[in-house]
Design a protein around this motif. Structure first.
Motif, PDB file in Angstrom:
ATOM      1  N   GLN A 401       0.830  -1.211   0.000  1.00  0.00           N
ATOM      2  CA  GLN A 401       0.000   0.000   0.000  1.00  0.00           C
ATOM      3  C   GLN A 401       0.864   1.260   0.000  1.00  0.00           C
ATOM      4  O   GLN A 401       0.560   2.230  -0.698  1.00  0.00           O
ATOM      5  CB  GLN A 401      -0.916   0.006   1.226  1.00  0.00           C
ATOM      6  N   GLU A 402       1.938   1.235   0.777  1.00  0.00           N
ATOM      7  CA  GLU A 402       2.788   2.420   0.867  1.00  0.00           C
ATOM      8  C   GLU A 402       3.521   2.689  -0.449  1.00  0.00           C
ATOM      9  O   GLU A 402       3.583   3.833  -0.907  1.00  0.00           O
ATOM     10  CB  GLU A 402       3.768   2.254   2.029  1.00  0.00           C
ATOM     11  N   MET A 403       4.062   1.656  -1.060  1.00  0.00           N
ATOM     12  CA  MET A 403       4.748   1.860  -2.333  1.00  0.00           C
ATOM     13  C   MET A 403       3.777   2.377  -3.392  1.00  0.00           C
ATOM     14  O   MET A 403       4.102   3.294  -4.172  1.00  0.00           O
ATOM     15  CB  MET A 403       5.394   0.548  -2.803  1.00  0.00           C
ATOM     16  N   LEU A 404       2.580   1.815  -3.431  1.00  0.00           N
ATOM     17  CA  LEU A 404       1.575   2.284  -4.386  1.00  0.00           C
ATOM     18  C   LEU A 404       1.177   3.732  -4.103  1.00  0.00           C
ATOM     19  O   LEU A 404       0.888   4.503  -5.027  1.00  0.00           O
ATOM     20  CB  LEU A 404       0.341   1.378  -4.349  1.00  0.00           C
ATOM     21  N   SER A 405       1.181   4.129  -2.840  1.00  0.00           N
ATOM     22  CA  SER A 405       0.845   5.517  -2.485  1.00  0.00           C
ATOM     23  C   SER A 405       1.919   6.480  -2.991  1.00  0.00           C
ATOM     24  O   SER A 405       1.595   7.588  -3.441  1.00  0.00           O
ATOM     25  CB  SER A 405       0.679   5.652  -0.965  1.00  0.00           C
ATOM     26  N   TYR A 406       3.177   6.083  -2.919  1.00  0.00           N
ATOM     27  CA  TYR A 406       4.242   6.911  -3.502  1.00  0.00           C
ATOM     28  C   TYR A 406       3.988   7.122  -4.994  1.00  0.00           C
ATOM     29  O   TYR A 406       4.098   8.245  -5.522  1.00  0.00           O
ATOM     30  CB  TYR A 406       5.604   6.245  -3.310  1.00  0.00           C
ATOM     31  N   LEU A 407       3.642   6.020  -5.694  1.00  0.00           N
ATOM     32  CA  LEU A 407       3.421   6.112  -7.138  1.00  0.00           C
ATOM     33  C   LEU A 407       2.171   6.928  -7.457  1.00  0.00           C
ATOM     34  O   LEU A 407       2.152   7.689  -8.438  1.00  0.00           O
ATOM     35  CB  LEU A 407       3.299   4.707  -7.736  1.00  0.00           C
ATOM     36  N   LYS A 408       1.145   6.784  -6.635  1.00  0.00           N
ATOM     37  CA  LYS A 408      -0.086   7.564  -6.849  1.00  0.00           C
ATOM     38  C   LYS A 408       0.182   9.054  -6.661  1.00  0.00           C
ATOM     39  O   LYS A 408      -0.335   9.890  -7.405  1.00  0.00           O
ATOM     40  CB  LYS A 408      -1.175   7.110  -5.883  1.00  0.00           C
ATOM     41  N   LEU A 409       0.985   9.387  -5.676  1.00  0.00           N
ATOM     42  CA  LEU A 409       1.294  10.793  -5.419  1.00  0.00           C
ATOM     43  C   LEU A 409       2.105  11.380  -6.577  1.00  0.00           C
ATOM     44  O   LEU A 409       1.931  12.554  -6.934  1.00  0.00           O
ATOM     45  CB  LEU A 409       2.069  10.921  -4.106  1.00  0.00           C
ATOM     46  N   PRO A 413      -0.374  15.003  -7.673  1.00  0.00           N
ATOM     47  CA  PRO A 413       0.229  15.746  -6.554  1.00  0.00           C
ATOM     48  C   PRO A 413      -0.789  16.327  -5.575  1.00  0.00           C
ATOM     49  O   PRO A 413      -0.398  16.876  -4.542  1.00  0.00           O
ATOM     50  CB  PRO A 413       1.017  16.859  -7.257  1.00  0.00           C
ATOM     51  N   TYR A 414      -2.076  16.188  -5.873  1.00  0.00           N
ATOM     52  CA  TYR A 414      -3.126  16.678  -4.962  1.00  0.00           C
ATOM     53  C   TYR A 414      -3.671  15.558  -4.072  1.00  0.00           C
ATOM     54  O   TYR A 414      -4.603  15.785  -3.308  1.00  0.00           O
ATOM     55  CB  TYR A 414      -4.278  17.293  -5.764  1.00  0.00           C
ATOM     56  N   ASP A 415      -3.087  14.385  -4.155  1.00  0.00           N
ATOM     57  CA  ASP A 415      -3.592  13.207  -3.430  1.00  0.00           C
ATOM     58  C   ASP A 415      -3.088  13.210  -1.983  1.00  0.00           C
ATOM     59  O   ASP A 415      -2.071  12.596  -1.654  1.00  0.00           O
ATOM     60  CB  ASP A 415      -3.156  11.930  -4.153  1.00  0.00           C
ATOM     61  N   MET A 416      -3.833  13.901  -1.114  1.00  0.00           N
ATOM     62  CA  MET A 416      -3.430  14.007   0.288  1.00  0.00           C
ATOM     63  C   MET A 416      -3.545  12.661   1.011  1.00  0.00           C
ATOM     64  O   MET A 416      -2.762  12.382   1.924  1.00  0.00           O
ATOM     65  CB  MET A 416      -4.283  15.054   1.004  1.00  0.00           C
ATOM     66  N   ASP A 417      -4.483  11.818   0.613  1.00  0.00           N
ATOM     67  CA  ASP A 417      -4.617  10.506   1.253  1.00  0.00           C
ATOM     68  C   ASP A 417      -3.361   9.674   1.045  1.00  0.00           C
ATOM     69  O   ASP A 417      -2.894   8.985   1.969  1.00  0.00           O
ATOM     70  CB  ASP A 417      -5.835   9.758   0.699  1.00  0.00           C
ATOM     71  N   SER A 418      -2.812   9.721  -0.162  1.00  0.00           N
ATOM     72  CA  SER A 418      -1.576   8.982  -0.423  1.00  0.00           C
ATOM     73  C   SER A 418      -0.410   9.563   0.369  1.00  0.00           C
ATOM     74  O   SER A 418       0.447   8.826   0.868  1.00  0.00           O
ATOM     75  CB  SER A 418      -1.248   9.004  -1.926  1.00  0.00           C
ATOM     76  N   PHE A 419      -0.376  10.893   0.506  1.00  0.00           N
ATOM     77  CA  PHE A 419       0.688  11.508   1.305  1.00  0.00           C
ATOM     78  C   PHE A 419       0.609  11.044   2.756  1.00  0.00           C
ATOM     79  O   PHE A 419       1.634  10.747   3.378  1.00  0.00           O
ATOM     80  CB  PHE A 419       0.611  13.032   1.228  1.00  0.00           C
ATOM     81  N   ARG A 420      -0.603  10.992   3.297  1.00  0.00           N
ATOM     82  CA  ARG A 420      -0.755  10.536   4.686  1.00  0.00           C
ATOM     83  C   ARG A 420      -0.249   9.097   4.838  1.00  0.00           C
ATOM     84  O   ARG A 420       0.306   8.732   5.878  1.00  0.00           O
ATOM     85  CB  ARG A 420      -2.222  10.617   5.102  1.00  0.00           C
ATOM     86  N   MET A 421      -0.455   8.290   3.812  1.00  0.00           N
ATOM     87  CA  MET A 421      -0.009   6.900   3.880  1.00  0.00           C
ATOM     88  C   MET A 421       1.505   6.791   3.923  1.00  0.00           C
ATOM     89  O   MET A 421       2.056   5.912   4.614  1.00  0.00           O
ATOM     90  CB  MET A 421      -0.564   6.126   2.672  1.00  0.00           C
ATOM     91  N   ILE A 422       2.221   7.700   3.239  1.00  0.00           N
ATOM     92  CA  ILE A 422       3.683   7.557   3.167  1.00  0.00           C
ATOM     93  C   ILE A 422       4.432   8.506   4.109  1.00  0.00           C
ATOM     94  O   ILE A 422       5.655   8.429   4.218  1.00  0.00           O
ATOM     95  CB  ILE A 422       4.170   7.748   1.710  1.00  0.00           C
ATOM     96  N   ALA A 423       3.696   9.394   4.780  1.00  0.00           N
ATOM     97  CA  ALA A 423       4.350  10.322   5.712  1.00  0.00           C
ATOM     98  C   ALA A 423       5.029   9.545   6.837  1.00  0.00           C
ATOM     99  O   ALA A 423       4.442   8.621   7.415  1.00  0.00           O
ATOM    100  CB  ALA A 423       3.315  11.290   6.296  1.00  0.00           C
ATOM    101  N   ARG A 424       6.271   9.892   7.104  1.00  0.00           N
ATOM    102  CA  ARG A 424       7.086   9.238   8.130  1.00  0.00           C
ATOM    103  C   ARG A 424       7.365   7.774   7.790  1.00  0.00           C
ATOM    104  O   ARG A 424       7.516   6.931   8.667  1.00  0.00           O
ATOM    105  CB  ARG A 424       6.407   9.349   9.509  1.00  0.00           C
ATOM    106  N   LYS A 425       7.416   7.477   6.488  1.00  0.00           N
ATOM    107  CA  LYS A 425       7.658   6.102   6.025  1.00  0.00           C
ATOM    108  C   LYS A 425       8.867   6.063   5.094  1.00  0.00           C
ATOM    109  O   LYS A 425       8.781   5.614   3.956  1.00  0.00           O
ATOM    110  CB  LYS A 425       6.415   5.571   5.294  1.00  0.00           C
ATOM    111  N   GLY A 426       9.982   6.566   5.546  1.00  0.00           N
ATOM    112  CA  GLY A 426      11.224   6.366   4.809  1.00  0.00           C
ATOM    113  C   GLY A 426      11.816   7.583   4.133  1.00  0.00           C
ATOM    114  O   GLY A 426      13.038   7.725   4.058  1.00  0.00           O
ATOM    115  N   ILE A 427      10.987   8.501   3.596  1.00  0.00           N
ATOM    116  CA  ILE A 427      11.543   9.603   2.807  1.00  0.00           C
ATOM    117  C   ILE A 427      11.263  10.964   3.441  1.00  0.00           C
ATOM    118  O   ILE A 427      12.174  11.766   3.629  1.00  0.00           O
ATOM    119  CB  ILE A 427      10.995   9.571   1.363  1.00  0.00           C
ATOM    120  N   VAL A 428      10.016  11.235   3.762  1.00  0.00           N
ATOM    121  CA  VAL A 428       9.656  12.539   4.318  1.00  0.00           C
ATOM    122  C   VAL A 428       8.998  12.350   5.688  1.00  0.00           C
ATOM    123  O   VAL A 428       8.177  11.448   5.872  1.00  0.00           O
ATOM    124  CB  VAL A 428       8.718  13.310   3.355  1.00  0.00           C
ATOM    125  N   TYR A 429       9.371  13.224   6.626  1.00  0.00           N
ATOM    126  CA  TYR A 429       8.937  13.037   8.012  1.00  0.00           C
ATOM    127  C   TYR A 429       8.293  14.306   8.580  1.00  0.00           C
ATOM    128  O   TYR A 429       8.844  14.953   9.472  1.00  0.00           O
ATOM    129  CB  TYR A 429      10.119  12.607   8.888  1.00  0.00           C
TER     130      TYR A 429
END
Length: 617
Positions: A401-409, A413-429
């Motif tokens: 789910q997280e990898m797919l959220s990175y690709l969806k974002l 770039p307006y996909d806030m749900d995908s950002f919430r999924m990947i926030a604090r998950k390896g790249i941006v904190y």
């Protein structure tokens, strides 16, 4: 008695062997029938029930037949009634029986029933427990781990700190305290702030149904008497899959039963991770002193070559009831072993061979992620197939789910749900406060995720934008590589998540370089995996894990992904039976084939079990 069995078989159209007839006729207080794969065990069990009702005159409603899954119970009832007509024989899972016992107790004692805890409440509770005991924020793997461990504790009837920590958490020693907090929360969920509960609400989970039933049967003489009178004849199917507490419930009810008939095979016990307790089969005479052990040794399903191979292979296991399997069919088709240069090529070869063989063919595998590429290739070619619902949906695993959220974002770039999924998950904190401020900025100014992050944190926003903008110039597989290299691989390793699933996603991405198309295909696959895919074409190719294939059979079986990664050799001397479980999984897989069995391995991965196939006992 055997003359009566012969007459019954003649009247109701059964053709049984002497072994099978002996099982039908057994009137010992407790009988264990050890049945090899393809020996007709369920046919024998149902024939026995029919014999009890139609010949011995036992009231139908006094017979209880229990099995492991609801689907199996429904299928047993359908098969029985198709031969003997509408019936009042009770076919249930042990969980359903436990719930009946619990609800009867609540009704008699005028106790309010506990409320079944929801998934969201459970996740929230696990998060609070980890925070309190381990003084940290729960990571993505903690939820499934702790819930599985709690279920294991209840099914194995562990109660002391030594049992719980010693068996399940010897390194950290946190689990006993975490389990006690969880148990307290079931009694006082309001105090533990579980969410959406009243002051007087009490909760229970699925396994508490059995815990409560066991307590009732051991503490309420009147209710024990009631259920012992109600169910005088007890039949148990798939006994090797039952947990310790399930076996205890059966044992207690069997003490005053006229007889108990248990069917199983320790060699087919493949649910150790769910606390299956086949040790009861290995110690049957100790648990049931007035007992007899019978065997069904003839396999009617498989070609003689498959039966000989399987019997020779499973004989290598040390902790098992000694038995042999013999074939009813001649040896016509040798087992085929195919080696491929890589995993990807292996899938294409297996599909090509399976499709060519036509109807009545299955591709089996241990892990459900193996089905992703297979299903994709079949859909792409427009080939009808059936997919047995996997135990877990590949696309529901958190790292997928997280990898797919990175690709969806990257696509939106307006996909806030995908950002919430990947926030604090390896790249941006971003902090949680910054995350909420971002959502507010986006609503007020209509900007995208990257602009909003720069507004609330200039440095984080600039860094994240630069990193994600690189994806504009990359195809799907290269995008996944970039995300992994930018910090997500470290996140996976830190949270002890499977990198194997990233490999599967990467294989799929290599075949679909366009990111937008890739995400569209993933959506289609995800929706398809939510439930069984049933082909409109009878006998179409079937995809299934070995666990989902248990009890089923096909003319031709292609068994893929054979490696030490999926089937590690035993190394746990503290529990030798459990350590041999992967061998039993393999044994169950190869005995699904009726006519022809093809095994697949690929270069770069060892498969140690292959030597046992060649040498045998």
């Amino acid at each position: 008695m055997m003359d009566m069995v012969d007459g019954f078989c003649s009247e109701y159209g059964y053709e049984l062997t002497s072994e099978q007839k002996e099982a039908v006729a057994s009137d010992t207080k407790a009988t264990l029938l050890l049945a090899v794969p393809g020996s007709g065990k369920t046919t024998v069990l149902l024939a026995r029930i029919g014999f009890q009702v139609k010949v011995l005159g036992i009231p139908e409603e006094r017979i209880l037949a229990v099995t492991y899954t609801r689907k199996a119970a429904e299928e047993m009832k359908t098969r029985y009634e198709s031969r003997f007509g509408k019936s009042r024989v009770v076919f249930k899972t042990i969980n359903a029986l436990s719930l009946e016992i619990y609800r009867t107790f609540c009704k008699v004692q005028k106790h309010p029933e506990r409320t079944l805890i929801t998934r969201e409440q459970s996740r929230r509770l696990v998060g609070r427990i980890i925070r309190k005991v381990e003084n940290r924020i729960a990571n993505v793997s903690d939820y499934e781990r702790l819930q599985s461990q709690i279920a294991f504790i209840k099914n194995m009837m562990y109660s002391t700190e030594d049992e719980i920590n010693g068996n399940l958490d010897p390194e950290n020693g946190y689990l006993y305290e975490e389990y006690m907090l969880y148990s307290k929360a079931m009694d006082h969920p309001y105090e533990m702030n579980v969410g959406n509960v009243g002051v007087d609400t009490r909760l229970m989970d699925y396994d508490d149904q059995m815990v409560n039933a066991y307590w009732i049967l051991t503490h309420s003489r009147s209710l024990l008497d009631h259920f012992c009178r109600k169910y005088r004849y007890i039949d148990v199917d798939e006994a090797q899959d039952n947990s310790k507490i399930q076996h205890e419930i059966i044992r207690i009810l069997s003490l005053r039963a006229e007889n108990m008939f248990m069917v199983g095979d320790d060699d087919q016990s493949i649910y150790g991770f769910r606390a299956a307790y086949p040790e009861i089969l290995l110690n049957f005479r100790k648990v049931y002193p007035e007992s007899v052990i019978l065997h069904l040794s003839r396999n009617f399903r498989s070609d003689g070559c498959i039966v000989a191979l399987a019997d020779r292979f499973i004989g290598n296991n040390k902790v098992r009831e000694e038995k042999r399997m013999v074939s009813h069919k001649p040896s016509r088709q040798k087992v085929t072993l195919i080696s491929s240069p890589d995993r990807h090529t292996q899938y294409r070869m297996a599909l090509s061979n399976a499709v060519r063989e036509g109807k009545g063919t299955a591709i089996l595998y241990r892990d459900n992620e193996s089905s992703v590429l297979l299903a994709y290739y079949l859909m792409k070619r427009g080939i009808e197939f059936t997919l047995r619902t996997p135990e877990a949906n590949f696309f529901d695993f958190i790292q997928v789910q997280e990898m797919l959220s990175y690709l969806k974002l990257a696509e939106n770039p307006y996909d806030m749900d995908s950002f919430r999924m990947i926030a604090r998950k390896g790249i941006v904190y971003p902090t949680r406060t910054e995350e909420e401020e971002m959502a507010l900025v986006m609503r007020q100014e209509g900007c995208d995720v990257f602009d909003a992050l720069e507004r609330v944190s200039s440095y984080k926003g600039k860094y994240f934008r630069e990193d994600m903008e690189i994806l504009k110039y990359l195809d799907t597989s290269s995008s996944i590589d970039h995300i992994m290299d930018s910090g997500y691989r470290m996140h996976i390793e830190r949270n002890e998540l499977s990198n194997y699933r990233m490999e599967t996603l990467h294989f799929l991405a290599e075949d679909i370089p366009d990111r937008h198309e890739f995400l569209s295909v993933v959506d289609t696959l995800r929706d398809s995996f939510r439930s069984d895919i049933t082909s409109r074409e009878e006998g179409a190719l079937t995809l299934s894990t070995v666990h989902s294939a248990k009890g089923l059979e096909w003319e031709n079986v292609h068994y893929i992904d054979l490696s030490d990664v999926c089937y590690p050799e035993p190394d746990d001397t503290s529990n030798p039976f459990l350590s041999e479980e992967y061998r039993r999984v393999f044994y169950v897989g190869i005995t699904r084939a009726k006519r022809h069995l093809t095994l697949y391995r690929y270069a770069g991965e060892e498969f140690s079990l292959l030597e046992l196939l060649r040498t045998g006992r």
